[in-house]
Design a protein around this motif. Structure first.
Motif, short mmCIF file in Angstrom:
data_model
loop_
_atom_site.label_atom_id
_atom_site.label_comp_id
_atom_site.label_asym_id
_atom_site.label_seq_id
_atom_site.Cartn_x
_atom_site.Cartn_y
_atom_site.Cartn_z
N PHE A 196 0.84 -1.21 0.00
CA PHE A 196 0.00 0.00 0.00
C PHE A 196 0.87 1.25 0.00
CE2 PHE A 196 -2.75 -3.35 1.50
CZ PHE A 196 -3.94 -3.10 0.83
N ALA A 197 1.98 1.19 0.72
CA ALA A 197 2.92 2.30 0.67
C ALA A 197 3.45 2.47 -0.75
CB ALA A 197 4.06 2.07 1.65
N ALA A 198 3.72 1.35 -1.42
CA ALA A 198 4.18 1.40 -2.81
C ALA A 198 3.11 2.00 -3.71
CB ALA A 198 4.57 0.01 -3.29
N ALA A 199 1.85 1.62 -3.46
CA ALA A 199 0.75 2.15 -4.26
C ALA A 199 0.61 3.66 -4.08
CB ALA A 199 -0.55 1.45 -3.87
N ILE A 200 0.76 4.12 -2.86
CA ILE A 200 0.67 5.56 -2.58
C ILE A 200 1.80 6.29 -3.29
CG2 ILE A 200 0.84 7.30 -0.76
CD1 ILE A 200 -0.61 5.22 1.06
N GLU A 201 2.99 5.73 -3.23
CA GLU A 201 4.12 6.33 -3.94
C GLU A 201 3.88 6.35 -5.45
OE1 GLU A 201 7.52 4.08 -2.79
OE2 GLU A 201 7.48 4.80 -0.70
N ALA A 202 3.15 5.37 -5.96
CA ALA A 202 2.84 5.29 -7.39
C ALA A 202 1.69 6.21 -7.78
CB ALA A 202 2.53 3.86 -7.78
N GLY A 203 1.10 6.89 -6.80
CA GLY A 203 0.04 7.85 -7.08
C GLY A 203 -1.36 7.29 -7.14
N VAL A 204 -1.63 6.19 -6.44
CA VAL A 204 -2.97 5.60 -6.48
C VAL A 204 -4.01 6.63 -6.04
CG1 VAL A 204 -3.00 4.64 -4.12
CG2 VAL A 204 -4.27 3.51 -5.96
N ASP A 205 -5.13 6.66 -6.75
CA ASP A 205 -6.17 7.65 -6.48
C ASP A 205 -7.00 7.34 -5.24
OD1 ASP A 205 -5.77 9.42 -8.68
OD2 ASP A 205 -6.78 8.02 -10.02
N MET A 206 -7.31 6.05 -5.03
CA MET A 206 -8.20 5.68 -3.94
C MET A 206 -7.64 4.49 -3.17
SD MET A 206 -12.15 6.32 -5.09
CE MET A 206 -12.45 4.68 -5.69
N VAL A 207 -8.05 4.41 -1.91
CA VAL A 207 -7.73 3.27 -1.06
C VAL A 207 -9.02 2.78 -0.41
CG1 VAL A 207 -6.55 2.48 1.03
CG2 VAL A 207 -5.35 3.96 -0.60
N MET A 208 -9.23 1.47 -0.44
CA MET A 208 -10.37 0.84 0.23
C MET A 208 -9.88 0.06 1.44
SD MET A 208 -13.01 -2.18 -1.07
CE MET A 208 -13.96 -1.15 -2.20
N PRO A 209 -10.22 0.50 2.65
CA PRO A 209 -9.90 -0.29 3.84
C PRO A 209 -10.77 -1.54 3.93
CG PRO A 209 -10.16 2.03 4.39
CD PRO A 209 -10.70 1.83 3.00
N SER A 210 -10.29 -2.52 4.66
CA SER A 210 -11.06 -3.74 4.84
C SER A 210 -12.02 -3.59 6.02
CB SER A 210 -10.12 -4.93 5.08
OG SER A 210 -9.82 -5.07 6.45
N TRP A 211 -12.96 -4.53 6.11
CA TRP A 211 -13.87 -4.56 7.26
C TRP A 211 -13.37 -5.51 8.35
CZ3 TRP A 211 -16.15 -0.40 7.27
CH2 TRP A 211 -17.03 0.08 6.31
N ALA A 212 -12.19 -6.07 8.17
CA ALA A 212 -11.64 -6.93 9.22
C ALA A 212 -11.21 -6.09 10.42
CB ALA A 212 -10.45 -7.72 8.69
N VAL A 213 -11.17 -6.73 11.57
CA VAL A 213 -10.65 -6.11 12.80
C VAL A 213 -9.20 -6.54 12.96
CG1 VAL A 213 -10.85 -6.02 15.32
CG2 VAL A 213 -12.93 -6.06 13.89
N TYR A 214 -8.34 -5.58 13.26
CA TYR A 214 -6.92 -5.83 13.51
C TYR A 214 -6.62 -5.35 14.93
CZ TYR A 214 -6.99 -6.01 8.40
OH TYR A 214 -7.29 -6.30 7.09
N PRO A 215 -6.74 -6.25 15.93
CA PRO A 215 -6.64 -5.85 17.34
C PRO A 215 -5.33 -5.16 17.70
CG PRO A 215 -7.52 -8.07 17.14
CD PRO A 215 -7.03 -7.69 15.79
N ALA A 216 -4.29 -5.39 16.92
CA ALA A 216 -3.01 -4.73 17.22
C ALA A 216 -3.14 -3.22 17.18
CB ALA A 216 -1.94 -5.20 16.25
N MET A 217 -4.12 -2.71 16.43
CA MET A 217 -4.33 -1.27 16.32
C MET A 217 -5.62 -0.81 16.98
SD MET A 217 -3.40 1.77 15.19
CE MET A 217 -2.14 1.53 13.94
N ASP A 218 -6.72 -1.58 16.78
CA ASP A 218 -8.02 -1.12 17.25
C ASP A 218 -8.97 -2.31 17.32
OD1 ASP A 218 -10.11 0.53 18.02
OD2 ASP A 218 -10.08 1.78 16.23
N ASP A 219 -10.04 -2.16 18.10
CA ASP A 219 -11.04 -3.22 18.18
C ASP A 219 -12.21 -2.98 17.23
OD1 ASP A 219 -12.29 -1.11 19.44
OD2 ASP A 219 -12.62 -2.15 21.34
N LYS A 220 -12.09 -1.97 16.38
CA LYS A 220 -13.10 -1.70 15.36
C LYS A 220 -12.58 -2.16 14.00
CE LYS A 220 -14.67 2.57 17.63
NZ LYS A 220 -14.78 4.04 17.47
N PRO A 221 -13.50 -2.49 13.08
CA PRO A 221 -13.05 -2.79 11.72
C PRO A 221 -12.25 -1.62 11.16
CG PRO A 221 -15.36 -3.38 12.01
CD PRO A 221 -14.97 -2.63 13.24
N ALA A 222 -11.27 -1.91 10.31
CA ALA A 222 -10.37 -0.86 9.82
C ALA A 222 -11.13 0.30 9.19
CB ALA A 222 -9.38 -1.45 8.82
#
Length: 360
Positions: free
Chosen positions: A228-254
């Protein structure tokens, strides 16, 4: 002249009817869907009223008349009080391989691209082929590429060949090739599903149920987020976050998490483009109220576009109404929401500058 007249009309409408201003603003953020081969009269009416930000197309919407139907929707929007000289966002999933809504390419799946003798060249061709397929029908947004780094054979992404590979370097290489190849030919690209679904098991489908991905933050940042960092560097227009929960960061879906969207994606990774939700009706959000409530929660978390993809026009209407009410009662921060609107409109203006590549 058309742009000038529309701007004056919109200003007059919003001055006379302040609630209309909130509605037109909120509508810019909502992507509708419909179930038939042709867009229903209700959708066309809402487009003409300026209450639609875009439309997502699925297999049942694709037929020989699709380009005519898309032109009809764009023409309806051109007569609306919201019209500013840009296009409605018309989007679909044209990933490649099994996941293609429109006739045409990419014929290779992402896995086949990653396994080819020259992945960068294959990804470049895939990006060009995707743009050509979209252009043929007047579609201007591709909800691709998938940038998950898969872990196990036949896991969630690999079973449908939706991952370029099981290394960050390979997936990044393909992202850097596919994205500019497609975008330079007039179609918006979308990096998904951030921060990555590569570790999801075969049955872990956020469309159907809540999914938790128990990876350390170190692993997420050093493996899954790298493409995703590579995509941002490549100038990607949009990013879609997932609906999965990643407890390492938050208890809500991304996609409902300020920590993931505002702090990590925009703060740490520096993404300045447009964010778009995955399907707002997804089973992963069963604990977050109805679709309208979810739309408000997503906007509060920092999501720009809300994907109402249940093939039901009333779903989009309900979300627009909920966003309008949330703006009017202060539930949504006006400055933040207007900044999101500005990002969407900048995206659409950028699309306008590419329009010479797209056949309408």
């Amino acid at each position: 002249m058309k742009y000038r007249i529309s701007t004056l009309l919109l200003s007059a409408v919003c001055t006379a009817f302040p609630h209309a201003s909130s509605t037109l603003n909120a509508a810019t953020h909502v992507i509708y869907s419909y179930p038939e081969a042709s867009p229903p009269a209700r959708l066309l009416s809402l487009i003409s009223a300026g209450k639609v930000g875009g439309v997502i197309l699925f297999g049942q919407n694709v037929n020989a008349n699709l380009s005519t139907y898309v032109a009809t929707m764009q023409n309806a929007y051109a007569q609306s009080p919201a019209y500013d000289g840009t296009q409605l966002l018309i989007m679909t999933d044209q990933e490649g391989g099994y996941i293609r809504r429109l006739p045409g390419g990419p014929t290779l799946s992402e896995k086949e691209v990653g396994e080819s003798a020259d992945p960068a060249a294959a990804a470049t061709q895939a990006g060009e082929d995707a743009a050509a397929a979209l252009s043929a029908y007047g579609v201007n947004v591709n909800l691709a590429p998938v940038l998950g780094v898969y872990r196990q054979t036949d896991d969630f992404l690999d079973q449908w060949e939706r991952s370029y590979g099981n290394s960050s370097a390979l997936v990044s290489e393909c992202a850097r090739a596919f994205i500019p190849a497609q975008q330079s030919h007039g179609a918006i690209a979308t990096a998904k599903h951030w921060p990555g679904l590569g570790a999801a098991s075969a049955s872990a489908n956020t469309d159907e149920e809540p999914v938790t991905i128990n990876l350390s933050l170190e692993t997420l940042r050093s493996v899954d987020q790298v493409p995703f960092a590579a995509a941002i560097e490549a100038g990607v227009d949009m990013v879609m976050p997932s609906w999965a929960v990643y407890p390492a960061m938050d208890d809500k879906p991304a996609g409902l998490s300020e920590k993931w969207i505002k702090e990590e994606l925009r703060g740490s990774l520096g993404f300045k483009g447009v964010t778009v939700t995955d399907a707002i009706e997804a089973g992963a959000l069963v604990n977050y109220g109805n679709d309208a409530n979810r739309g408000v929660l997503a906007a509060q978390a920092g999501m720009d576009l809300i994907l109402a993809s249940a093939r039901n026009v009333t779903q989009g209407e309900a979300i627009v109404d909920a966003l309008t009410q949330a703006l009017d009662n202060g539930e949504l921060d006006t400055a933040e929401f207007e900044a999101a609107t500005a990002r969407i409109m900048a995206l659409r203006q950028g699309l306008k500058s590419r329009s010479r590549h797209v056949q309408w």
